[in-house]
Scaffold this motif. Structure first.
Motif, PDB file in Angstrom:
ATOM      1  N   ASP A  92     -44.635   8.392 -24.132  1.00  0.00           N
ATOM      2  CA  ASP A  92     -43.234   8.011 -24.192  1.00  0.00           C
ATOM      3  C   ASP A  92     -42.336   9.092 -23.608  1.00  0.00           C
ATOM      4  O   ASP A  92     -41.227   8.813 -23.203  1.00  0.00           O
ATOM      5  N   ALA A  93     -42.825  10.308 -23.593  1.00  0.00           N
ATOM      6  CA  ALA A  93     -42.019  11.428 -23.118  1.00  0.00           C
ATOM      7  C   ALA A  93     -42.607  12.001 -21.835  1.00  0.00           C
ATOM      8  O   ALA A  93     -43.773  11.819 -21.533  1.00  0.00           O
ATOM      9  N   ILE A  94     -41.772  12.681 -21.096  1.00  0.00           N
ATOM     10  CA  ILE A  94     -42.224  13.360 -19.880  1.00  0.00           C
ATOM     11  C   ILE A  94     -43.181  14.480 -20.244  1.00  0.00           C
ATOM     12  O   ILE A  94     -44.134  14.756 -19.517  1.00  0.00           O
ATOM     13  N   ALA A  95     -42.929  15.111 -21.376  1.00  0.00           N
ATOM     14  CA  ALA A  95     -43.760  16.234 -21.812  1.00  0.00           C
ATOM     15  C   ALA A  95     -44.306  15.918 -23.202  1.00  0.00           C
ATOM     16  O   ALA A  95     -43.719  16.298 -24.207  1.00  0.00           O
ATOM     17  N   PRO A  96     -45.439  15.207 -23.299  1.00  0.00           N
ATOM     18  CA  PRO A  96     -45.983  14.846 -24.608  1.00  0.00           C
ATOM     19  C   PRO A  96     -46.306  16.085 -25.447  1.00  0.00           C
ATOM     20  O   PRO A  96     -46.692  17.114 -24.915  1.00  0.00           O
ATOM     21  N   GLY A  97     -46.140  15.944 -26.736  1.00  0.00           N
ATOM     22  CA  GLY A  97     -46.458  17.041 -27.645  1.00  0.00           C
ATOM     23  C   GLY A  97     -45.354  18.075 -27.772  1.00  0.00           C
ATOM     24  O   GLY A  97     -45.518  19.078 -28.442  1.00  0.00           O
ATOM     25  N   VAL A  98     -44.229  17.833 -27.145  1.00  0.00           N
ATOM     26  CA  VAL A  98     -43.125  18.777 -27.177  1.00  0.00           C
ATOM     27  C   VAL A  98     -42.401  18.678 -28.515  1.00  0.00           C
ATOM     28  O   VAL A  98     -42.202  17.590 -29.045  1.00  0.00           O
ATOM     29  N   ASP A  99     -42.023  19.813 -29.056  1.00  0.00           N
ATOM     30  CA  ASP A  99     -41.228  19.853 -30.278  1.00  0.00           C
ATOM     31  C   ASP A  99     -39.760  19.730 -29.870  1.00  0.00           C
ATOM     32  O   ASP A  99     -39.116  20.717 -29.509  1.00  0.00           O
ATOM     33  N   HIS A 100     -39.245  18.510 -29.904  1.00  0.00           N
ATOM     34  CA  HIS A 100     -37.892  18.250 -29.432  1.00  0.00           C
ATOM     35  C   HIS A 100     -36.835  18.970 -30.254  1.00  0.00           C
ATOM     36  O   HIS A 100     -35.809  19.378 -29.720  1.00  0.00           O
ATOM     37  N   VAL A 101     -37.073  19.118 -31.536  1.00  0.00           N
ATOM     38  CA  VAL A 101     -36.111  19.811 -32.396  1.00  0.00           C
ATOM     39  C   VAL A 101     -36.010  21.278 -31.973  1.00  0.00           C
ATOM     40  O   VAL A 101     -34.910  21.822 -31.839  1.00  0.00           O
ATOM     41  N   GLN A 102     -37.153  21.924 -31.740  1.00  0.00           N
ATOM     42  CA  GLN A 102     -37.126  23.323 -31.307  1.00  0.00           C
ATOM     43  C   GLN A 102     -36.497  23.461 -29.923  1.00  0.00           C
ATOM     44  O   GLN A 102     -35.742  24.394 -29.665  1.00  0.00           O
ATOM     45  N   LEU A 103     -36.799  22.530 -29.019  1.00  0.00           N
ATOM     46  CA  LEU A 103     -36.172  22.562 -27.694  1.00  0.00           C
ATOM     47  C   LEU A 103     -34.655  22.475 -27.815  1.00  0.00           C
ATOM     48  O   LEU A 103     -33.926  23.170 -27.107  1.00  0.00           O
ATOM     49  N   ALA A 104     -34.179  21.610 -28.701  1.00  0.00           N
ATOM     50  CA  ALA A 104     -32.738  21.469 -28.894  1.00  0.00           C
ATOM     51  C   ALA A 104     -32.123  22.746 -29.452  1.00  0.00           C
ATOM     52  O   ALA A 104     -31.017  23.133 -29.060  1.00  0.00           O
ATOM     53  N   LYS A 105     -32.835  23.429 -30.357  1.00  0.00           N
ATOM     54  CA  LYS A 105     -32.336  24.705 -30.893  1.00  0.00           C
ATOM     55  C   LYS A 105     -32.201  25.737 -29.783  1.00  0.00           C
ATOM     56  O   LYS A 105     -31.217  26.472 -29.712  1.00  0.00           O
ATOM     57  N   VAL A 106     -33.201  25.812 -28.916  1.00  0.00           N
ATOM     58  CA  VAL A 106     -33.161  26.770 -27.810  1.00  0.00           C
ATOM     59  C   VAL A 106     -32.038  26.399 -26.848  1.00  0.00           C
ATOM     60  O   VAL A 106     -31.269  27.262 -26.417  1.00  0.00           O
ATOM     61  N   ALA A 107     -31.911  25.111 -26.533  1.00  0.00           N
ATOM     62  CA  ALA A 107     -30.845  24.670 -25.626  1.00  0.00           C
ATOM     63  C   ALA A 107     -29.472  25.011 -26.204  1.00  0.00           C
ATOM     64  O   ALA A 107     -28.595  25.506 -25.494  1.00  0.00           O
ATOM     65  N   LYS A 108     -29.297  24.771 -27.493  1.00  0.00           N
ATOM     66  CA  LYS A 108     -28.027  25.100 -28.141  1.00  0.00           C
ATOM     67  C   LYS A 108     -27.780  26.600 -28.078  1.00  0.00           C
ATOM     68  O   LYS A 108     -26.669  27.044 -27.765  1.00  0.00           O
ATOM     69  N   ALA A 109     -28.811  27.377 -28.358  1.00  0.00           N
ATOM     70  CA  ALA A 109     -28.657  28.831 -28.355  1.00  0.00           C
ATOM     71  C   ALA A 109     -28.278  29.356 -26.976  1.00  0.00           C
ATOM     72  O   ALA A 109     -27.549  30.341 -26.858  1.00  0.00           O
ATOM     73  N   LEU A 110     -28.749  28.693 -25.933  1.00  0.00           N
ATOM     74  CA  LEU A 110     -28.461  29.132 -24.572  1.00  0.00           C
ATOM     75  C   LEU A 110     -27.172  28.535 -24.013  1.00  0.00           C
ATOM     76  O   LEU A 110     -26.797  28.824 -22.877  1.00  0.00           O
ATOM     77  N   SER A 111     -26.474  27.738 -24.810  1.00  0.00           N
ATOM     78  CA  SER A 111     -25.343  26.969 -24.288  1.00  0.00           C
ATOM     79  C   SER A 111     -23.981  27.647 -24.447  1.00  0.00           C
ATOM     80  O   SER A 111     -22.959  27.012 -24.194  1.00  0.00           O
ATOM     81  N   HIS A 112     -23.957  28.893 -24.829  1.00  0.00           N
ATOM     82  CA  HIS A 112     -22.668  29.570 -24.990  1.00  0.00           C
ATOM     83  C   HIS A 112     -22.676  30.879 -24.210  1.00  0.00           C
ATOM     84  O   HIS A 112     -23.636  31.650 -24.303  1.00  0.00           O
ATOM     85  N   PRO A 113     -21.615  31.154 -23.440  1.00  0.00           N
ATOM     86  CA  PRO A 113     -21.581  32.379 -22.629  1.00  0.00           C
ATOM     87  C   PRO A 113     -21.762  33.669 -23.440  1.00  0.00           C
ATOM     88  O   PRO A 113     -22.405  34.607 -22.972  1.00  0.00           O
ATOM     89  N   ALA A 114     -21.226  33.718 -24.652  1.00  0.00           N
ATOM     90  CA  ALA A 114     -21.378  34.924 -25.471  1.00  0.00           C
ATOM     91  C   ALA A 114     -22.840  35.146 -25.850  1.00  0.00           C
ATOM     92  O   ALA A 114     -23.325  36.278 -25.856  1.00  0.00           O
ATOM     93  N   ARG A 115     -23.566  34.066 -26.129  1.00  0.00           N
ATOM     94  CA  ARG A 115     -24.981  34.217 -26.486  1.00  0.00           C
ATOM     95  C   ARG A 115     -25.805  34.632 -25.280  1.00  0.00           C
ATOM     96  O   ARG A 115     -26.756  35.416 -25.405  1.00  0.00           O
ATOM     97  N   LEU A 116     -25.450  34.137 -24.104  1.00  0.00           N
ATOM     98  CA  LEU A 116     -26.133  34.593 -22.887  1.00  0.00           C
ATOM     99  C   LEU A 116     -25.883  36.082 -22.666  1.00  0.00           C
ATOM    100  O   LEU A 116     -26.789  36.834 -22.288  1.00  0.00           O
ATOM    101  N   LYS A 117     -24.662  36.522 -22.912  1.00  0.00           N
ATOM    102  CA  LYS A 117     -24.312  37.949 -22.761  1.00  0.00           C
ATOM    103  C   LYS A 117     -25.087  38.787 -23.784  1.00  0.00           C
ATOM    104  O   LYS A 117     -25.528  39.893 -23.467  1.00  0.00           O
ATOM    105  N   ILE A 118     -25.268  38.275 -24.987  1.00  0.00           N
ATOM    106  CA  ILE A 118     -26.060  38.993 -26.000  1.00  0.00           C
ATOM    107  C   ILE A 118     -27.484  39.175 -25.494  1.00  0.00           C
ATOM    108  O   ILE A 118     -28.039  40.285 -25.573  1.00  0.00           O
ATOM    109  N   ILE A 119     -28.080  38.125 -24.965  1.00  0.00           N
ATOM    110  CA  ILE A 119     -29.454  38.218 -24.452  1.00  0.00           C
ATOM    111  C   ILE A 119     -29.525  39.257 -23.342  1.00  0.00           C
ATOM    112  O   ILE A 119     -30.421  40.117 -23.323  1.00  0.00           O
ATOM    113  N   GLU A 120     -28.574  39.213 -22.419  1.00  0.00           N
ATOM    114  CA  GLU A 120     -28.558  40.184 -21.314  1.00  0.00           C
ATOM    115  C   GLU A 120     -28.382  41.606 -21.829  1.00  0.00           C
ATOM    116  O   GLU A 120     -29.023  42.534 -21.329  1.00  0.00           O
TER     117      GLU A 120
END
Length: 128
Positions: A26-54
């Motif tokens: 059903d998915a392009i990437a079977p076995g993917v943890d969609h909830v964890q992917l969404a957490k990572v996407a959310k974490a990467l979605s703000h400029p301040a958080r990207l600056k923290i990582i850098e």
């Protein structure tokens, strides 16, 4: 207001079935943890958080006050951004009294990158 992850989206999955219970294939990437992917996407979605990582990646040792100074945001705001990054597993904090030292865990981002790669390689649907 967004629907919880257990709600179907316009014709998707059975009502009330969790997203990760989708049938195989059903998915392009079977076995993917969609909830964890969404957490990572959310974490990467703000400029301040990207600056923290850098900031963390650019230093041998990175403590909380370094991040606050680098961002120029209030300590409480920086702390909230760090919390989101830690919940996604991207940033790890280790207490070294009296400070917290931060590092980036690249393994936390790999599944997200693999998922995005699988999307970029997917065959687009034909439109009528």
């Amino acid at each position: 207001m967004t629907a919880p992850l257990t709600q179907p989206l316009a014709g998707d999955h059975a009502a009330g079935a969790p997203i990760d219970d989708a049938p195989p294939g059903d998915a392009i990437a079977p076995g993917v943890d969609h909830v964890q992917l969404a957490k990572v996407a959310k974490a990467l979605s703000h400029p301040a958080r990207l600056k923290i990582i850098e900031t963390v990646l650019s230093r041998d040792v990175c403590i909380g006050c370094d991040i606050v100074d680098e961002l120029g945001l209030a300590a409480s705001t920086t702390s909230e951004h760090l919390k989101i990054l830690k919940e996604a597993g991207i940033v790890v904090g280790e207490i070294v009294r009296p400070r917290v030292c931060y590092s980036v865990d690249p393994d936390a981002i790999r599944p997200f990158l693999q998922y995005v790669e699988s999307l970029s390689n997917a065959k687009p649907a034909k439109l009528p």
